[in-house]
Write an enzyme that holds these catalytic residues in place. Sequence first.
Site, PDB file in Angstrom:
ATOM      1  N   LYS A  14       0.818  -1.218   0.000  1.00 43.92           N
ATOM      2  CA  LYS A  14       0.000   0.000   0.000  1.00 43.92           C
ATOM      3  C   LYS A  14       0.856   1.274   0.000  1.00 43.92           C
ATOM      4  O   LYS A  14       0.553   2.225  -0.719  1.00 43.92           O
ATOM      5  CB  LYS A  14      -0.929  -0.034   1.215  1.00 43.92           C
ATOM      6  CG  LYS A  14      -1.869   1.139   1.342  1.00 43.92           C
ATOM      7  CD  LYS A  14      -2.992   0.816   2.309  1.00 43.92           C
ATOM      8  CE  LYS A  14      -2.488   0.533   3.724  1.00 43.92           C
ATOM      9  NZ  LYS A  14      -2.067   1.745   4.445  1.00 43.92           N
ATOM     10  N   ARG A  89      -9.377   3.084   9.746  1.00 41.57           N
ATOM     11  CA  ARG A  89      -9.015   1.708  10.068  1.00 41.57           C
ATOM     12  C   ARG A  89     -10.180   0.915  10.644  1.00 41.57           C
ATOM     13  O   ARG A  89     -10.077  -0.294  10.830  1.00 41.57           O
ATOM     14  CB  ARG A  89      -7.901   1.684  11.112  1.00 41.57           C
ATOM     15  CG  ARG A  89      -6.533   1.984  10.563  1.00 41.57           C
ATOM     16  CD  ARG A  89      -5.496   1.795  11.657  1.00 41.57           C
ATOM     17  NE  ARG A  89      -4.266   2.486  11.340  1.00 41.57           N
ATOM     18  CZ  ARG A  89      -3.336   2.017  10.521  1.00 41.57           C
ATOM     19  NH1 ARG A  89      -3.493   0.854   9.944  1.00 41.57           N
ATOM     20  NH2 ARG A  89      -2.256   2.718  10.270  1.00 41.57           N
ATOM     21  N   ARG A 128      11.133 -10.409   6.199  1.00 41.75           N
ATOM     22  CA  ARG A 128      11.705  -9.106   6.528  1.00 41.75           C
ATOM     23  C   ARG A 128      12.896  -9.208   7.481  1.00 41.75           C
ATOM     24  O   ARG A 128      12.824  -9.869   8.512  1.00 41.75           O
ATOM     25  CB  ARG A 128      10.622  -8.272   7.215  1.00 41.75           C
ATOM     26  CG  ARG A 128      10.264  -6.998   6.516  1.00 41.75           C
ATOM     27  CD  ARG A 128       8.995  -6.449   7.107  1.00 41.75           C
ATOM     28  NE  ARG A 128       9.252  -5.906   8.438  1.00 41.75           N
ATOM     29  CZ  ARG A 128       9.345  -4.606   8.703  1.00 41.75           C
ATOM     30  NH1 ARG A 128       9.172  -3.738   7.745  1.00 41.75           N
ATOM     31  NH2 ARG A 128       9.579  -4.182   9.919  1.00 41.75           N
ATOM     32  N   ARG A 161      13.311  -9.619  13.650  1.00 43.01           N
ATOM     33  CA  ARG A 161      12.620  -9.372  14.925  1.00 43.01           C
ATOM     34  C   ARG A 161      11.596 -10.484  15.166  1.00 43.01           C
ATOM     35  O   ARG A 161      11.061 -11.048  14.215  1.00 43.01           O
ATOM     36  CB  ARG A 161      11.887  -8.028  14.875  1.00 43.01           C
ATOM     37  CG  ARG A 161      12.793  -6.835  14.599  1.00 43.01           C
ATOM     38  CD  ARG A 161      11.986  -5.569  14.618  1.00 43.01           C
ATOM     39  NE  ARG A 161      10.751  -5.732  13.819  1.00 43.01           N
ATOM     40  CZ  ARG A 161       9.764  -4.863  13.804  1.00 43.01           C
ATOM     41  NH1 ARG A 161       9.832  -3.764  14.529  1.00 43.01           N
ATOM     42  NH2 ARG A 161       8.702  -5.064  13.067  1.00 43.01           N
ATOM     43  N   ARG A 172      -1.207 -11.600  14.404  1.00 43.25           N
ATOM     44  CA  ARG A 172      -1.467 -10.172  14.323  1.00 43.25           C
ATOM     45  C   ARG A 172      -2.347  -9.852  13.111  1.00 43.25           C
ATOM     46  O   ARG A 172      -3.261  -9.044  13.170  1.00 43.25           O
ATOM     47  CB  ARG A 172      -0.130  -9.437  14.213  1.00 43.25           C
ATOM     48  CG  ARG A 172      -0.192  -7.967  14.527  1.00 43.25           C
ATOM     49  CD  ARG A 172       1.206  -7.381  14.532  1.00 43.25           C
ATOM     50  NE  ARG A 172       1.911  -7.716  13.311  1.00 43.25           N
ATOM     51  CZ  ARG A 172       3.246  -7.815  13.223  1.00 43.25           C
ATOM     52  NH1 ARG A 172       4.007  -7.626  14.264  1.00 43.25           N
ATOM     53  NH2 ARG A 172       3.809  -8.097  12.068  1.00 43.25           N
TER      54      ARG A 172
END
Length: 219
Positions: A14, A89, A128, A161, A172
């Site tokens: 996005k 949101r 990531r 992480r 999540r």
Amino acid sequence: MTTIVLLGAPGSGKGTQAELLEERLKVPHIATGDLFRAAYRQGTSIGREARRHMDRGQLVPDDITIRMLLDRLDQPDAKRGAILDGFPRTPAQAAALDAALKERGTQVDRALLIDVPAEDLVRRMAGRWICEKAGHVYHETANPPKVPGICDIDGSRLVQRADDQADTIRARLTQQLGALAEVVDHYRRAGVLRVVDGRQPIDAVARDLLAELDPQVKV
Ligand SMILES: [Zn+2]
């Protein structure tokens, strides 16, 4: 003016598409995160209000966010329109935004959803890696470092992480996708939703997003 809401899950691309649209349409891309940071720096009264919440680790209340958003829409560069990114949101935020825009005689003209299935998102996000020193972001397939495990920019070690590991991401995402689906529904009912396949390469997604804007919406 033309108001476009850009919708997509984290990892849908996005942010990249918002920048491409900004360039093509010559209207600003307004990310609420940037608005908060700018207000923080500029120390405006509304910025200080937002800051009080952020300093306590609380979410900034919707009415404050919307006031900041409307202030931003009043800037000269947003005269012809804007691309909203990161807001709304929740369906409540979407309804509040509708009401605030209606008072000004405008509305959300298009809600563009960059649609990517949940498992693809997990795969994208789980790749990531960030550098220890400055937090530069890499991705195993989309944006690999020149030397595996080493930051191109400062030579520091790349680490993953806990937040970027698959199980954490899946948990999540489930929550975030639920809220996104409700916002998508809001705009579908309003008749302004258009859906683009976000699994395509970046250029193809950008092309499809532009094609979903009516000629009169192309400012
Ligand atoms: Zn680095």
